[in-house]
Design an enzyme around this catalytic site. Structure first.
Site, PDB file in Angstrom:
ATOM      1  N   LYS A 134      -2.745  -2.102  -3.081  1.00 26.69           N
ATOM      2  CA  LYS A 134      -3.610  -0.973  -2.614  1.00 26.69           C
ATOM      3  C   LYS A 134      -3.192   0.194  -2.750  1.00 26.69           C
ATOM      4  O   LYS A 134      -2.444   0.802  -2.030  1.00 26.69           O
ATOM      5  CB  LYS A 134      -3.643  -1.411  -0.908  1.00 26.69           C
ATOM      6  CG  LYS A 134      -4.622  -0.562  -0.426  1.00 26.69           C
ATOM      7  CD  LYS A 134      -5.168  -1.208   1.007  1.00 26.69           C
ATOM      8  CE  LYS A 134      -5.884  -0.218   1.822  1.00 26.69           C
ATOM      9  NZ  LYS A 134      -6.612  -0.740   3.044  1.00 26.69           N
ATOM     10  N   GLU A 158       0.922  -1.193   0.119  1.00 28.56           N
ATOM     11  CA  GLU A 158      -0.117  -0.177  -0.034  1.00 28.56           C
ATOM     12  C   GLU A 158       0.953   1.254   0.167  1.00 28.56           C
ATOM     13  O   GLU A 158       1.326   1.715   0.847  1.00 28.56           O
ATOM     14  CB  GLU A 158      -1.004   0.069   1.229  1.00 28.56           C
ATOM     15  CG  GLU A 158      -1.853   1.328   1.385  1.00 28.56           C
ATOM     16  CD  GLU A 158      -2.791   1.309   2.345  1.00 28.56           C
ATOM     17  OE1 GLU A 158      -2.672   0.597   3.390  1.00 28.56           O
ATOM     18  OE2 GLU A 158      -3.585   2.177   2.550  1.00 28.56           O
TER      19      GLU A 158
END
Ligand code: 13P
Length: 343
Positions: free
Chosen positions: A221, A179
């Site tokens: 992500k 992420e």
């Protein structure tokens, strides 16, 4: 590392019509959320709140593929003594764990941060696997709201740490959610977000390759490509969808099993509408789904407000947002459906 098994878990995390619930707020962050609804944050209130979400049976079974937990929660029991992680498994969702330890100031780069937590991570991952975690999350934050940032240094060290984390996860048979978040804070326009996110994603995949992370065994992500919160020039839903897809196609290899967006401070409905618009464009090499924290939880938090008599209302609010995002992950949402409340 058993890559076919990692790949199976990664694909299950982006099952069509399902996405991830990010319930991994650190104690500091959940306190802020509870302050907003005037609930005192204690081990018990945090447990009660999260138990309410995980016991939302229909939403969990139909719309949620996995739950990202905070360290406290993965060891916690429900009020009746059942481990919370068992409740998640019983719903059919996969338990996951946030393993970064937050951010620290980056020396030499005023105002910039590096995510920490690599020391002893290999040992921690073993314990989390034994406890049932099958995927993990590490979030890097890139702030673009100030003059002259982000620096190349901040992008480099954060990408390096993400890849170190991802490699350690795979060695422990845990799927890493990678992420790299470019924040929405600031008054930049959408094209600046595009340009910076491009640099960040390219650097991240370069580091992943250098550190021999198997792309088939991870989930990305990312942030969406979006104007800053304070920008006078907000982009339309169609523009966000078109630019985000253009960027992802240019930067994310097709070997990645799936992409699950963060909501990053977008309104609940915007986060859903953007995801839906992207899936309507379609023709992509990876499923696009959600891994939302705030955009799934703001409504149930408000409905619950710390009162036992509001648990059903909290679950209904959660089920509604989960269902809306489930539809968006298939490109089947429309604004009219927002009026329908989940049964
Ligand atoms: P938001 O959807 O609230 O951005 O949270 C997702 C997340 O896990 C951030 O790390």
């Amino acid at each position: 590392m058993n890559l076919p098994d990692l790949n199976k878990v990664a694909l299950a995390m982006v099952t069509p019509g399902k996405g991830l619930l990010a319930a991994d707020e650190s104690s500091g962050t959940i306190k802020k959320r509870f302050d907003d609804i005037k609930v005192v944050s204690t081990e018990e209130t945090r447990r009660d709140y999260r138990e309410m979400l995980f016991r939302s049976n229909e939403a969990m079974a139909q719309c949620i593929s996995g739950v990202i937990l905070y360290d406290e929660t993965i060891w916690q029991n429900a009020a009746d003594g059942t481990p919370l992680i068992r409740i998640i498994e019983q719903s059919g969702a996969i338990p996951g764990i946030k393993v970064d330890e937050g951010t620290q100031a980056l020396p030499g780069c005023p105002g910039e941060l590096v995510t920490v937590g690599l020391d002893k991570l290999a040992e921690r991952l073993k314990k989390y696997y034994q406890q049932g975690a099958r995927f993990a999350k590490w979030r890097a934050v890139i702030d673009i709201s100030g003059h002259g940032i982000p620096s190349m240094t901040a992008i480099h060290v954060n990408a390096h740490a993400l890849a170190r984390y991802a490699a350690l996860c795979q060695a422990a048979q845990i799927v890493p959610i990678v992420e790299p978040e470019v924040l929405m804070d600031g008054d930049h326009d959408i094209d600046r977000c595009y340009a910076v996110t491009q640099r960040v994603l390219n650097k991240t995949f370069q580091e992943l390759r250098v550190q021999r992370v198997a792309l088939e065994g991870m989930i990305l992500k990312p942030n969406m490509v979006i104007a800053g919160k304070k920008s006078p020039k907000q982009a339309s839903i169609a523009e966000v969808a078109e630019k985000t897809i253009r960027l992802l196609k240019a930067c994310v290899p097709a070997a990645v099993p799936g992409i699950a967006f963060l909501s990053g401070g977008q309104s609940d409905q915007d986060a859903t509408a953007h995801l839906d618009a992207m899936n309507r464009i379609g023709g992509l090499p990876w499923p696009l789904s959600f891994s939302y924290g705030r955009a799934l939880q703001a409504a149930p938090q408000k409905a619950w407000s710390g009162k036992a008599e509001n648990v059903a209302a909290g679950q209904q609010a959660f089920a509604h947002r989960a269902r809306m995002n489930s539809l968006a992950s298939k490109g089947e949402w429309n604004a009219g459906l927002e009026q329908m409340r989940a049964a």
